[in-house]
Design an enzyme around this catalytic site. Sequence first.
Site, PDB file in Angstrom:
ATOM      1  N   HIS A   7      40.862  14.555 -19.997  1.00 26.73           N
ATOM      2  CA  HIS A   7      39.733  13.614 -19.890  1.00 26.73           C
ATOM      3  C   HIS A   7      39.586  13.082 -18.459  1.00 26.73           C
ATOM      4  O   HIS A   7      39.729  11.877 -18.214  1.00 26.73           O
ATOM      5  CB  HIS A   7      39.898  12.457 -20.888  1.00 26.73           C
ATOM      6  N   GLY A  45      20.586  14.245 -20.952  1.00 22.42           N
ATOM      7  CA  GLY A  45      20.347  12.936 -20.334  1.00 22.42           C
ATOM      8  C   GLY A  45      20.692  12.994 -18.856  1.00 22.42           C
ATOM      9  O   GLY A  45      20.505  14.014 -18.196  1.00 22.42           O
ATOM     10  N   ARG A  46      21.233  11.872 -18.353  1.00 22.96           N
ATOM     11  CA  ARG A  46      21.543  11.796 -16.911  1.00 22.96           C
ATOM     12  C   ARG A  46      22.483  12.917 -16.489  1.00 22.96           C
ATOM     13  O   ARG A  46      22.211  13.653 -15.532  1.00 22.96           O
ATOM     14  CB  ARG A  46      22.193  10.434 -16.603  1.00 22.96           C
ATOM     15  N   ILE A  47      23.614  13.048 -17.210  1.00 28.10           N
ATOM     16  CA  ILE A  47      24.612  14.040 -16.780  1.00 28.10           C
ATOM     17  C   ILE A  47      24.150  15.454 -17.134  1.00 28.10           C
ATOM     18  O   ILE A  47      24.313  16.389 -16.333  1.00 28.10           O
ATOM     19  CB  ILE A  47      25.999  13.734 -17.400  1.00 28.10           C
ATOM     20  N   GLU A  53      42.737  11.668 -28.612  1.00 21.88           N
ATOM     21  CA  GLU A  53      43.384  11.556 -27.286  1.00 21.88           C
ATOM     22  C   GLU A  53      44.402  10.423 -27.269  1.00 21.88           C
ATOM     23  O   GLU A  53      44.158   9.385 -27.880  1.00 21.88           O
ATOM     24  CB  GLU A  53      42.308  11.292 -26.225  1.00 21.88           C
ATOM     25  N   ASP A  91      37.524  18.935 -21.991  1.00 22.76           N
ATOM     26  CA  ASP A  91      37.996  17.764 -21.230  1.00 22.76           C
ATOM     27  C   ASP A  91      38.305  16.602 -22.172  1.00 22.76           C
ATOM     28  O   ASP A  91      38.856  15.595 -21.752  1.00 22.76           O
ATOM     29  CB  ASP A  91      36.901  17.347 -20.220  1.00 22.76           C
ATOM     30  N   SER A  93      18.454  18.288 -28.100  1.00 22.24           N
ATOM     31  CA  SER A  93      18.650  16.834 -28.218  1.00 22.24           C
ATOM     32  C   SER A  93      17.682  16.396 -29.306  1.00 22.24           C
ATOM     33  O   SER A  93      16.908  17.220 -29.799  1.00 22.24           O
ATOM     34  CB  SER A  93      18.355  16.125 -26.886  1.00 22.24           C
ATOM     35  N   ARG A  94      17.717  15.129 -29.709  1.00 18.01           N
ATOM     36  CA  ARG A  94      16.831  14.730 -30.806  1.00 18.01           C
ATOM     37  C   ARG A  94      15.364  14.759 -30.365  1.00 18.01           C
ATOM     38  O   ARG A  94      14.477  15.137 -31.125  1.00 18.01           O
ATOM     39  CB  ARG A  94      17.226  13.343 -31.321  1.00 18.01           C
ATOM     40  N   ARG A 150      32.610  14.032 -26.001  1.00 11.72           N
ATOM     41  CA  ARG A 150      33.655  13.340 -26.744  1.00 11.72           C
ATOM     42  C   ARG A 150      34.286  14.341 -27.701  1.00 11.72           C
ATOM     43  O   ARG A 150      33.581  15.187 -28.259  1.00 11.72           O
ATOM     44  CB  ARG A 150      33.074  12.166 -27.553  1.00 11.72           C
TER      45      ARG A 150
HETATM   46  P1  NAP Z   1      22.517   9.780 -21.576  1.00  9.69           P
HETATM   47  O1  NAP Z   1      21.762   9.802 -20.298  1.00  9.69           O
HETATM   48  O2  NAP Z   1      22.330   8.665 -22.530  1.00  9.69           O
HETATM   49  O3  NAP Z   1      22.204  11.166 -22.344  1.00  9.69           O
HETATM   50  C1  NAP Z   1      22.596  11.405 -23.649  1.00  9.69           C
HETATM   51  C2  NAP Z   1      21.928  12.694 -24.154  1.00  9.69           C
HETATM   52  O4  NAP Z   1      22.445  12.979 -25.450  1.00  9.69           O
HETATM   53  C3  NAP Z   1      20.413  12.572 -24.298  1.00  9.69           C
HETATM   54  O5  NAP Z   1      19.823  13.795 -23.960  1.00  9.69           O
HETATM   55  C4  NAP Z   1      20.217  12.296 -25.792  1.00  9.69           C
HETATM   56  O6  NAP Z   1      18.944  12.726 -26.201  1.00  9.69           O
HETATM   57  C5  NAP Z   1      21.353  13.169 -26.358  1.00  9.69           C
HETATM   58  N1  NAP Z   1      21.755  12.726 -27.696  1.00  9.69           N
HETATM   59  C6  NAP Z   1      22.119  11.477 -28.068  1.00  9.69           C
HETATM   60  N2  NAP Z   1      22.399  11.450 -29.389  1.00  9.69           N
HETATM   61  C7  NAP Z   1      22.187  12.713 -29.847  1.00  9.69           C
HETATM   62  C8  NAP Z   1      22.289  13.316 -31.124  1.00  9.69           C
HETATM   63  N3  NAP Z   1      22.650  12.613 -32.215  1.00  9.69           N
HETATM   64  N4  NAP Z   1      21.996  14.642 -31.224  1.00  9.69           N
HETATM   65  C9  NAP Z   1      21.616  15.343 -30.149  1.00  9.69           C
HETATM   66  N5  NAP Z   1      21.507  14.825 -28.912  1.00  9.69           N
HETATM   67  C10 NAP Z   1      21.789  13.528 -28.760  1.00  9.69           C
HETATM   68  O7  NAP Z   1      24.081   9.841 -21.317  1.00  9.69           O
HETATM   69  P2  NAP Z   1      24.863  10.477 -20.075  1.00  9.69           P
HETATM   70  O8  NAP Z   1      24.990   9.489 -18.987  1.00  9.69           O
HETATM   71  O9  NAP Z   1      24.286  11.826 -19.771  1.00  9.69           O
HETATM   72  O10 NAP Z   1      26.317  10.628 -20.769  1.00  9.69           O
HETATM   73  C11 NAP Z   1      26.448  11.417 -21.916  1.00  9.69           C
HETATM   74  C12 NAP Z   1      27.820  11.316 -22.537  1.00  9.69           C
HETATM   75  O11 NAP Z   1      28.766  12.025 -21.772  1.00  9.69           O
HETATM   76  C13 NAP Z   1      28.437   9.911 -22.648  1.00  9.69           C
HETATM   77  O12 NAP Z   1      27.925   9.182 -23.737  1.00  9.69           O
HETATM   78  C14 NAP Z   1      29.907  10.232 -22.830  1.00  9.69           C
HETATM   79  O13 NAP Z   1      30.205  10.421 -24.204  1.00  9.69           O
HETATM   80  C15 NAP Z   1      30.068  11.579 -22.099  1.00  9.69           C
HETATM   81  N6  NAP Z   1      30.850  11.419 -20.846  1.00  9.69           N
HETATM   82  C16 NAP Z   1      32.069  12.013 -20.738  1.00  9.69           C
HETATM   83  C17 NAP Z   1      32.780  11.895 -19.564  1.00  9.69           C
HETATM   84  C18 NAP Z   1      34.106  12.546 -19.378  1.00  9.69           C
HETATM   85  O14 NAP Z   1      34.927  12.028 -18.643  1.00  9.69           O
HETATM   86  N7  NAP Z   1      34.358  13.679 -20.011  1.00  9.69           N
HETATM   87  C19 NAP Z   1      32.286  11.132 -18.510  1.00  9.69           C
HETATM   88  C20 NAP Z   1      31.040  10.545 -18.656  1.00  9.69           C
HETATM   89  C21 NAP Z   1      30.326  10.690 -19.836  1.00  9.69           C
HETATM   90  P3  NAP Z   1      18.218  12.128 -27.522  1.00  9.69           P
HETATM   91  O15 NAP Z   1      18.461  10.650 -27.508  1.00  9.69           O
HETATM   92  O16 NAP Z   1      16.806  12.556 -27.384  1.00  9.69           O
HETATM   93  O17 NAP Z   1      18.884  12.792 -28.679  1.00  9.69           O
HETATM   94  C1  8YV Z   2      35.744   7.272 -18.816  1.00 12.12           C
HETATM   95  C2  8YV Z   2      33.969   8.661 -19.870  1.00 12.12           C
HETATM   96  O1  8YV Z   2      36.660   7.391 -17.826  1.00 12.12           O
HETATM   97  O2  8YV Z   2      32.260   7.396 -18.887  1.00 12.12           O
HETATM   98  C3  8YV Z   2      32.673   7.959 -19.908  1.00 12.12           C
HETATM   99  O3  8YV Z   2      32.004   8.005 -20.946  1.00 12.12           O
HETATM  100  O4  8YV Z   2      34.305   9.384 -20.747  1.00 12.12           O
HETATM  101  C4  8YV Z   2      34.879   8.488 -18.723  1.00 12.12           C
HETATM  102  O5  8YV Z   2      34.147   8.404 -17.542  1.00 12.12           O
HETATM  103  C5  8YV Z   2      36.452   7.130 -20.118  1.00 12.12           C
HETATM  104  O6  8YV Z   2      35.522   6.723 -21.092  1.00 12.12           O
HETATM  105  C6  8YV Z   2      37.556   6.106 -20.057  1.00 12.12           C
HETATM  106  O7  8YV Z   2      37.100   4.798 -20.380  1.00 12.12           O
END
Ligand code: NAP
Ligand code: 8YV
Length: 329
Positions: free
Chosen positions: A288, A162-164, A270, A265, A183-184, A241
């Site tokens: 995190h 997705g975005r990230i 957590e 991370d 991804s799906r 996650r």
């Molecule tokens: P996004 O743009 O919605 O992208 C999500 C991606 O995951 C899409 O490619 C989606 O494709 C795929 N996906 C969703 N459900 C799936 C499944 N069941 N099986 C396989 N692929 C799947 O989200 P984003 O902005 O990139 O953020 C993604 C995630 O990163 C967040 O939801 C969060 O959990 C995590 N995150 C962590 C941190 C941190 O601090 N560590 C910070 C920001 C975000 P399909 O729908 O086609 O499957």
């Molecule tokens: C947040 C994250 O800081 O955006 C997310 O999905 O994992 C982090 O950027 C965390 O969820 C705390 O709320």
Amino acid sequence: MAGGNISSEKIDLLIYGPSKPIVDNGFSDQFVLHSFETVADLERLTPAAAEKIRGAAITYNSVGGDSKTLARFPKLEIVSSFGVGYDHVDANYARDHNIVVTNTPDVLTEEVADIAMGLLIATLREFIKADRYLRSGLWTTQNFPLSVGSLRDRKIGMVGMGRIGQAIGRRLEASRVPVVYHSRNPAPGVSYRHYPDLIEMAKAVDTLILILPGGASTAKMINTDVMKALGPRGVIINVARGSVIDEPALIAALKSGTILAAGLDVFANEPAVPEELRAMQNVVLLPHIGSASVVTRNAMDQLVVDNLKTWFAGKGPLTPVAETPAKGR
Ligand code: NAP
Ligand code: 8YV
């Protein structure tokens, strides 16, 4: 769902989670703020006060919006949640009860992609061990051993594009590292090879970067079978996650040499991190911090505020989640 116009009537908002200056000071006197920092604090909210709440800010994922919590607010119109991931909010319950949920996408994308790259390189090239080595004085007697891991001979399988995921892909391309993804559905406009089957992809690569939502649909999807398919050179980087990985299976795989190393991370429970992981040398562990810089967290806080303000100005939410798509004006 586009939100009600501001009238002379005051709007009661729940501010739930750690205090944030941008949130605490972000609303005009047209709003009445009811602030509760922890789950235990929220127990003090009386039913009479809960009855008046029309909007809620969830300022951190240490608190959440499960169905039981949301059900306490019969007039709730919108939940503005901090973070792009919103697995701590029951978005299906919200949809079924005509409540809009918003998150904070985009403003953190590049920051989290930076952390993913840093964690990948730190894991492969053993930065933490090398830092400890230098500080201990050992460098004066012997050079640090060559790292087994390197970005130079790797093929990356992204789980989530997705975005990230795409921002990480751009960084990997600049580093001349081949990328494929699972991804799906194929991601529109993305030219890397798409694997509908995770195990097939794990067999074809040696490194997984996890960047997809948590929640039931992804729980423990990185399991023993995936780790075996990845193989003994395998490296797993998790910036998604903790719930996405079967954590005991990961610990076993790291111990037995089923995979080589991991950079994490995020964790299943957590801020508790299993002692066994903390004792391992072949892992890099971060608390995190994917989005945790002042500049990015400020932008996320501001978006939490702006979603509520535009909603109550009758202009619809800025960034609704997929479960509660809202029409703009
Ligand atoms: P996004 O743009 O919605 O992208 C999500 C991606 O995951 C899409 O490619 C989606 O494709 C795929 N996906 C969703 N459900 C799936 C499944 N069941 N099986 C396989 N692929 C799947 O989200 P984003 O902005 O990139 O953020 C993604 C995630 O990163 C967040 O939801 C969060 O959990 C995590 N995150 C962590 C941190 C941190 O601090 N560590 C910070 C920001 C975000 P399909 O729908 O086609 O499957
Ligand atoms: C947040 C994250 O800081 O955006 C997310 O999905 O994992 C982090 O950027 C965390 O969820 C705390 O709320």
